[in-house]
Design a protein around this motif. Structure first.
Motif, mmCIF file in Angstrom:
data_model
loop_
_atom_site.group_PDB
_atom_site.id
_atom_site.type_symbol
_atom_site.label_atom_id
_atom_site.label_comp_id
_atom_site.label_asym_id
_atom_site.label_seq_id
_atom_site.Cartn_x
_atom_site.Cartn_y
_atom_site.Cartn_z
ATOM 1 N N ILE A 36 13.140 -11.299 -9.895
ATOM 2 C CA ILE A 36 12.342 -10.373 -10.698
ATOM 3 C C ILE A 36 12.303 -9.014 -10.000
ATOM 4 C CG2 ILE A 36 10.920 -12.233 -11.661
ATOM 5 C CD1 ILE A 36 8.649 -11.290 -9.806
ATOM 6 N N ALA A 37 11.889 -8.004 -10.736
ATOM 7 C CA ALA A 37 11.802 -6.661 -10.162
ATOM 8 C C ALA A 37 10.647 -6.584 -9.172
ATOM 9 C CB ALA A 37 11.602 -5.630 -11.266
ATOM 10 N N LYS A 38 10.844 -5.842 -8.091
ATOM 11 C CA LYS A 38 9.784 -5.649 -7.095
ATOM 12 C C LYS A 38 8.569 -5.005 -7.751
ATOM 13 C CE LYS A 38 8.689 -3.287 -2.785
ATOM 14 N NZ LYS A 38 9.160 -2.351 -1.772
ATOM 15 N N SER A 39 8.786 -4.074 -8.678
ATOM 16 C CA SER A 39 7.663 -3.416 -9.362
ATOM 17 C C SER A 39 6.848 -4.421 -10.174
ATOM 18 C CB SER A 39 8.165 -2.291 -10.265
ATOM 19 O OG SER A 39 9.054 -2.796 -11.243
ATOM 20 N N THR A 40 7.515 -5.408 -10.772
ATOM 21 C CA THR A 40 6.806 -6.456 -11.521
ATOM 22 C C THR A 40 5.928 -7.261 -10.581
ATOM 23 O OG1 THR A 40 8.573 -6.613 -13.152
ATOM 24 C CG2 THR A 40 7.113 -8.523 -12.951
ATOM 25 N N LEU A 41 6.481 -7.662 -9.441
ATOM 26 C CA LEU A 41 5.714 -8.431 -8.459
ATOM 27 C C LEU A 41 4.547 -7.607 -7.925
ATOM 28 C CD1 LEU A 41 5.246 -10.930 -6.768
ATOM 29 C CD2 LEU A 41 6.967 -10.083 -5.153
ATOM 30 N N SER A 42 4.773 -6.339 -7.657
ATOM 31 C CA SER A 42 3.706 -5.463 -7.172
ATOM 32 C C SER A 42 2.563 -5.393 -8.188
ATOM 33 C CB SER A 42 4.271 -4.075 -6.889
ATOM 34 O OG SER A 42 3.254 -3.218 -6.437
ATOM 35 N N GLN A 43 2.912 -5.269 -9.469
ATOM 36 C CA GLN A 43 1.883 -5.240 -10.512
ATOM 37 C C GLN A 43 1.115 -6.557 -10.556
ATOM 38 O OE1 GLN A 43 4.168 -4.348 -14.015
ATOM 39 N NE2 GLN A 43 3.789 -2.149 -13.846
ATOM 40 N N LEU A 44 1.830 -7.675 -10.442
ATOM 41 C CA LEU A 44 1.160 -8.975 -10.480
ATOM 42 C C LEU A 44 0.208 -9.137 -9.305
ATOM 43 C CD1 LEU A 44 4.050 -11.342 -11.602
ATOM 44 C CD2 LEU A 44 2.151 -10.455 -12.961
ATOM 45 N N GLU A 45 0.632 -8.734 -8.112
ATOM 46 C CA GLU A 45 -0.234 -8.856 -6.939
ATOM 47 C C GLU A 45 -1.436 -7.920 -7.014
ATOM 48 O OE1 GLU A 45 1.251 -8.927 -3.005
ATOM 49 O OE2 GLU A 45 2.543 -10.661 -3.369
ATOM 50 N N SER A 46 -1.322 -6.834 -7.770
ATOM 51 C CA SER A 46 -2.467 -5.922 -7.921
ATOM 52 C C SER A 46 -3.333 -6.299 -9.114
ATOM 53 C CB SER A 46 -1.981 -4.471 -8.048
ATOM 54 O OG SER A 46 -1.307 -4.293 -9.281
ATOM 55 N N GLY A 47 -2.931 -7.333 -9.858
ATOM 56 C CA GLY A 47 -3.734 -7.802 -10.989
ATOM 57 C C GLY A 47 -3.562 -6.987 -12.250
ATOM 58 N N THR A 48 -2.491 -6.193 -12.330
ATOM 59 C CA THR A 48 -2.300 -5.355 -13.519
ATOM 60 C C THR A 48 -1.107 -5.778 -14.355
ATOM 61 O OG1 THR A 48 -0.974 -3.758 -12.279
ATOM 62 C CG2 THR A 48 -3.349 -3.342 -12.426
ATOM 63 N N GLY A 49 -0.359 -6.778 -13.941
ATOM 64 C CA GLY A 49 0.821 -7.216 -14.689
ATOM 65 C C GLY A 49 0.444 -8.143 -15.831
ATOM 66 N N ASN A 50 1.447 -8.537 -16.595
ATOM 67 C CA ASN A 50 1.273 -9.471 -17.705
ATOM 68 C C ASN A 50 2.357 -10.535 -17.576
ATOM 69 O OD1 ASN A 50 0.433 -10.695 -20.029
ATOM 70 N ND2 ASN A 50 1.435 -9.232 -21.386
ATOM 71 N N PRO A 51 2.147 -11.535 -16.701
ATOM 72 C CA PRO A 51 3.208 -12.475 -16.382
ATOM 73 C C PRO A 51 3.501 -13.460 -17.515
ATOM 74 C CG PRO A 51 1.176 -13.196 -15.379
ATOM 75 C CD PRO A 51 0.906 -11.843 -15.998
ATOM 76 N N SER A 52 4.764 -13.824 -17.651
ATOM 77 C CA SER A 52 5.157 -14.889 -18.571
ATOM 78 C C SER A 52 5.217 -16.195 -17.787
ATOM 79 C CB SER A 52 6.533 -14.588 -19.170
ATOM 80 O OG SER A 52 7.528 -14.667 -18.167
ATOM 81 N N VAL A 53 5.309 -17.288 -18.523
ATOM 82 C CA VAL A 53 5.478 -18.597 -17.890
ATOM 83 C C VAL A 53 6.714 -18.578 -16.999
ATOM 84 C CG1 VAL A 53 6.035 -21.023 -18.340
ATOM 85 C CG2 VAL A 53 4.302 -19.873 -19.718
ATOM 86 N N GLU A 54 7.803 -17.998 -17.515
ATOM 87 C CA GLU A 54 9.068 -17.984 -16.778
ATOM 88 C C GLU A 54 8.946 -17.230 -15.454
ATOM 89 O OE1 GLU A 54 9.775 -18.872 -20.987
ATOM 90 O OE2 GLU A 54 8.716 -17.215 -20.042
ATOM 91 N N THR A 55 8.255 -16.099 -15.467
ATOM 92 C CA THR A 55 8.073 -15.316 -14.242
ATOM 93 C C THR A 55 7.264 -16.102 -13.216
ATOM 94 O OG1 THR A 55 8.233 -13.224 -15.423
ATOM 95 C CG2 THR A 55 7.103 -13.185 -13.293
ATOM 96 N N LEU A 56 6.178 -16.732 -13.659
ATOM 97 C CA LEU A 56 5.347 -17.499 -12.731
ATOM 98 C C LEU A 56 6.074 -18.730 -12.197
ATOM 99 C CD1 LEU A 56 1.878 -17.137 -14.449
ATOM 100 C CD2 LEU A 56 2.702 -15.988 -12.381
ATOM 101 N N TRP A 57 6.886 -19.394 -13.040
ATOM 102 C CA TRP A 57 7.663 -20.539 -12.551
ATOM 103 C C TRP A 57 8.655 -20.076 -11.494
ATOM 104 C CZ3 TRP A 57 6.483 -25.359 -12.598
ATOM 105 C CH2 TRP A 57 5.759 -25.914 -13.657
ATOM 106 N N ALA A 58 9.331 -18.954 -11.756
ATOM 107 C CA ALA A 58 10.310 -18.435 -10.796
ATOM 108 C C ALA A 58 9.632 -18.116 -9.463
ATOM 109 C CB ALA A 58 11.005 -17.197 -11.356
ATOM 110 N N LEU A 59 8.448 -17.532 -9.512
ATOM 111 C CA LEU A 59 7.718 -17.229 -8.279
ATOM 112 C C LEU A 59 7.286 -18.504 -7.566
ATOM 113 C CD1 LEU A 59 5.708 -14.182 -9.606
ATOM 114 C CD2 LEU A 59 7.347 -14.146 -7.712
ATOM 115 N N GLY A 60 6.826 -19.499 -8.326
ATOM 116 C CA GLY A 60 6.445 -20.777 -7.713
ATOM 117 C C GLY A 60 7.613 -21.433 -7.005
#
Length: 186
Positions: A36-60
């Protein structure tokens, strides 16, 4: 069902930061491992992203933790999730919604989900952590599921189990299909 509530962004943000730091890797490295894009991960860690199931599975998978560890709020003594409530996360590839009902513990690595699907699009799941197993019981409607090479059709009350560490899919064959999914993790 009531409209989807806001995804559990604060829980996801805190869990991602904790798990990434526990593994000892940078934002850049985790983003690379998860594809995934670093900017996407940065947004997720700051609580401002909108994660999909696929993104969260990939991170897990990249962090070698169950999906539930990223979305499960801290446990309480008694927990009730009313029908239609609870943190729901939508798939970006299919009309599928997952609600984590309960996560495994250190001694029982299993997660329980309620999944709701509608016909029209197939949810293709990437492999989960090695040796994971999926158990599925259909509550209503009809569902085609399983590994790419061994699909089965299920109706209300039917049960199937299959490896979660190989590509697999879910496809609703009737409107209003829902099932209970139990994920076992080694």
């Amino acid at each position: 069902m009531s409209p989807d509530p806001t995804p559990p962004l604060a829980t996801i943000a805190a869990a991602l930061r904790y798990e990434r730091q526990r593994v000892g890797i940078s934002l850049t490295e985790l983003a690379r491992r998860a594809g995934i894009a670093k900017s996407t991960l940065s947004q997720l860690e700051s609580g401002t992203g909108n994660p999909s199931v696929e993104t969260l599975w990939a991170l897990g998978v990249a962090l070698d933790v169950p999906f539930s560890r990223l979305v499960e709020p801290p446990a309480t003594t008694v927990r009730v999730i009313r029908a239609g409530d609870g943190p729901r996360i939508r798939s970006e590839h299919a009309d599928l919604t997952c609600t984590l009902l309960t996560a495994g513990t250190a001694h029982a690595r299993r997660d329980v989900y309620l999944i709701a699907l509608e016909p029209g699009r197939v949810r293709i799941a990437d492999p989960h952590t090695p040796r994971s197993v999926e158990h599925l019981v259909v509550g209503s409607g009809r569902l085609r599921c399983g590994p790419e090479h061994d699909q089965v059709e299920l109706g209300p009350g039917d049960y199937a189990t299959f490896p979660g560490d190989a590509p697999h899919r879910y496809e609703a064959l009737e409107p209003g299909t829902f099932a209970v999914l139990v994920m076992e993790h080694p």
